[in-house]
Motif scaffolding. Structure first.
Motif, short mmCIF file in Angstrom:
data_model
loop_
_atom_site.label_atom_id
_atom_site.label_comp_id
_atom_site.label_asym_id
_atom_site.label_seq_id
_atom_site.Cartn_x
_atom_site.Cartn_y
_atom_site.Cartn_z
N TYR A 18 0.82 -1.22 0.00
CA TYR A 18 0.00 0.00 0.00
C TYR A 18 0.86 1.28 0.00
CZ TYR A 18 -4.37 -2.59 0.58
OH TYR A 18 -5.46 -3.40 0.37
N HIS A 73 -0.37 4.70 -0.82
CA HIS A 73 -1.21 5.44 0.13
C HIS A 73 -0.42 5.98 1.33
CE1 HIS A 73 -4.80 4.42 -2.00
NE2 HIS A 73 -4.70 3.13 -1.77
N ARG A 128 -1.48 9.14 3.00
CA ARG A 128 -2.88 9.29 3.40
C ARG A 128 -3.00 9.12 4.91
NH1 ARG A 128 -5.62 7.59 -1.48
NH2 ARG A 128 -7.65 7.96 -0.56
N ARG A 182 -18.84 -6.06 -1.19
CA ARG A 182 -18.67 -5.18 -0.03
C ARG A 182 -20.00 -4.89 0.67
NH1 ARG A 182 -13.95 -1.36 -2.72
NH2 ARG A 182 -12.18 -2.38 -1.72
N GLY A 195 -12.69 1.01 6.10
CA GLY A 195 -11.35 0.43 6.27
C GLY A 195 -11.39 -1.09 6.13
N ASN A 218 -13.05 -3.55 4.60
CA ASN A 218 -14.04 -3.66 3.53
C ASN A 218 -13.92 -4.93 2.69
OD1 ASN A 218 -11.77 -2.92 2.18
ND2 ASN A 218 -12.59 -1.04 1.28
P1 GDP Z 1 -10.33 0.76 -3.08
O1 GDP Z 1 -9.60 0.88 -4.40
O2 GDP Z 1 -11.83 0.73 -3.25
O3 GDP Z 1 -9.84 -0.39 -2.23
O4 GDP Z 1 -10.05 2.11 -2.25
P2 GDP Z 1 -8.74 3.03 -2.08
O5 GDP Z 1 -7.70 2.71 -3.09
O6 GDP Z 1 -9.23 4.44 -2.00
O7 GDP Z 1 -8.20 2.67 -0.63
C1 GDP Z 1 -7.47 1.48 -0.41
C2 GDP Z 1 -7.94 0.86 0.88
O8 GDP Z 1 -7.61 1.75 1.96
C3 GDP Z 1 -9.44 0.65 1.01
O9 GDP Z 1 -9.91 -0.50 0.38
C4 GDP Z 1 -9.64 0.60 2.50
O10 GDP Z 1 -9.28 -0.67 3.04
C5 GDP Z 1 -8.61 1.62 2.98
N1 GDP Z 1 -9.22 2.94 3.20
C6 GDP Z 1 -9.67 3.82 2.25
N2 GDP Z 1 -10.18 4.93 2.83
C7 GDP Z 1 -10.07 4.73 4.18
C8 GDP Z 1 -10.42 5.51 5.33
O11 GDP Z 1 -10.97 6.63 5.22
N3 GDP Z 1 -10.14 4.96 6.55
C9 GDP Z 1 -9.54 3.75 6.70
N4 GDP Z 1 -9.28 3.27 7.93
N5 GDP Z 1 -9.19 2.99 5.64
C10 GDP Z 1 -9.46 3.47 4.41
#
Ligand code: GDP
Length: 138
Positions: free
Chosen positions: A50, A53, A56, A103, A111, A113
């Motif tokens: 990851y 990210h 983030r 989901r 988080g 998910n």
């Molecule tokens: P995805 O492509 O739908 O999996 O979403 P993203 O690439 O935006 O984020 C990657 C993963 O980070 C997500 O599947 C979640 O497990 C986690 N994540 C995303 N947004 C959040 C958040 O606001 N809080 C937390 N705790 N985890 C998050």
């Protein structure tokens, strides 16, 4: 357009016993499983996976969660696999996920998910190669 995507059944869905049901949905939707393994990411490996990210605010939480228990990693094949799989898994936040998506059925929060799905053909290859040698991709 590539016909492959990468997925993980995350620690929440694994510990709740949903692995079989999710693999069944994947097959029933016409995806062919071309690589499959159960494993447990170390904190370091989860952090690497990851890394995109890293800036983030939820990065630390995400790395802790993804290394908290076993996962199942898989490479899936279907026409237009990346987009088709994103449709099957639903929105990142299960509260926004469409009825019948993985989901919606199995995730408990934004988080935790239940599943990962690659967001591009390029990342699908990078992510699949992160877990599987070429000899393990059929
Ligand atoms: P995805 O492509 O739908 O999996 O979403 P993203 O690439 O935006 O984020 C990657 C993963 O980070 C997500 O599947 C979640 O497990 C986690 N994540 C995303 N947004 C959040 C958040 O606001 N809080 C937390 N705790 N985890 C998050």
């Amino acid at each position: 357009m590539s016909n492959r995507t990468f997925t993980m059944i995350k620690p929440d869905a694994t510990s709740k016993g949903h692995t079989g049901a999710i693999l069944q949905m994947i097959n029933a939707t016409g995806f062919r499983i071309v690589a499959l393994k159960m494993t447990h990411l170390s904190e370091q490996k989860a952090g690497e996976f990851y890394a995109v990210h890293a800036q983030r605010p939820f990065y630390g939480e995400l790395v802790n969660f993804m290394s908290s228990g076993p996962i199942t990693a898989a490479i899936l094949e279907k026409e237009n696999a990346v987009a088709e799989f994103r449709k099957l898994i639903g929105a990142t936040n299960p509260a926004d996920a469409a009825e019948g998506t993985i989901r919606k059925l199995y995730a408990s929060s934004i988080g935790e998910n239940a599943v990962h799905g690659s967001d591009s053909d390029e990342n699908a290859v990078i992510e699949g190669d992160f877990f599987f040698s070429k000899l393990e991709q059929f």
